[in-house]
Enzyme design. Structure first.
Site, PDB file in Angstrom:
ATOM      1  CG  HIS A  47      -0.756 -10.159  -4.904  1.00 49.02           C
ATOM      2  ND1 HIS A  47      -1.336 -10.914  -3.901  1.00 49.02           N
ATOM      3  CD2 HIS A  47       0.503  -9.905  -4.490  1.00 49.02           C
ATOM      4  CE1 HIS A  47      -0.473 -11.106  -2.929  1.00 49.02           C
ATOM      5  NE2 HIS A  47       0.659 -10.497  -3.256  1.00 49.02           N
TER       6      HIS A  47
ATOM      7  CD  GLU B 171       6.669  -8.717  -1.786  1.00 58.96           C
ATOM      8  OE1 GLU B 171       7.346  -7.692  -1.989  1.00 58.96           O
ATOM      9  OE2 GLU B 171       5.565  -8.724  -1.214  1.00 58.96           O
TER      10      GLU B 171
END
Length: 231
Positions: free
Chosen positions: A8, A82
């Site tokens: 990202h 994550e």
């Protein structure tokens, strides 16, 4: 299939050095949005059948320019998140960052049974990321973009990709909107096509400056010694 794995764009937590892994997570910074736009332009020549994102808002925001350009609605897969920070969530102090990095480093050295304090083991992380990737492959795409997270991508790639002489160590920086391209499948194995560790679209002559060397970004630069400092 062809799997484009993108980290990202920059978030406010990346700038402050906080371990931001819980839902929904921080928004992109202005630089992060510029990185997302540049990434969309950089991969314009790639044929994509689908776009996948995690449940964290930063992956949705990063994928948005590409999704608009392609007319593809991103699909959210919860397994793409994550690596959970657990007890270290939203901390930026030395002990927390060292604890997080040290745990991931232990996984990369083969100690997958080790648990992130208050979080998941390496085995649990790989199982849920593998499940997400299997879902993508089983959908029958020829090529898909996956927008995920720094520590997660490097840990999964390091343990699932076939060895390649041009692949950097898993502890090398994977900056915001970095891109790893693999081909293969979960059964036959994954082969590296390319590895761009810096913001994709930001290294060509005349390209905008997409780096932020002042950002702490603990999940973007895993220190092999686990000392909690980022390079």
């Amino acid at each position: 299939m062809r799997l484009l794995l993108m980290r990202h764009g920059q978030t406010h937590a990346n700038v402050s050095g906080e371990l931001d892994t819980a839902h929904p997570g921080a928004d992109l910074t202005d630089l992060g949005r510029a990185q997302a736009a540049a990434a969309s332009r950089a991969i314009a020549g790639e044929d994509l059948d689908a776009i996948y994102v995690s449940s964290r808002v930063r992956t949705h925001q990063t994928a948005a320019p590409t999704a608009r350009e392609r007319g593809i609605e991103p699909t959210q897969l919860d397994g793409l998140e994550e690596i959970q920070a657990g007890d270290f969530e939203m901390r930026s102090d030395h002990d927390a960052v060292a604890g997080y990095i040290g745990t991931v480093a232990a996984w990369l050295e083969g100690d997958l049974a080790r648990r992130m304090p208050g979080g998941e083991t390496g085995e649990e992380f790989l199982a849920r990321f593998d499940t997400a990737v299997r879902t993508i492959v089983d959908a029958g795409h020829d090529a898909a973009l996956v927008v995920s997270h720094g520590a997660a991508l490097r840990t999964w790639v390091a343990t699932r990709m076939e060895p390649h002489p041009d692949a950097p160590p898993a502890t090398q920086p994977l900056h915001n909107t970095a891109l790893i391209v693999l081909e293969g499948d979960p059964d036959g194995g994954w082969r590296m096509v390319s590895w761009q560790g810096h913001p994709v679209g930001g290294t060509a002559p005349g390209a905008p400056d997409l780096e932020d060397p002042s950002a702490e970004d603990p999940t973007g630069d895993l220190d092999a010694d686990g000392d909690g400092r980022v390079g």
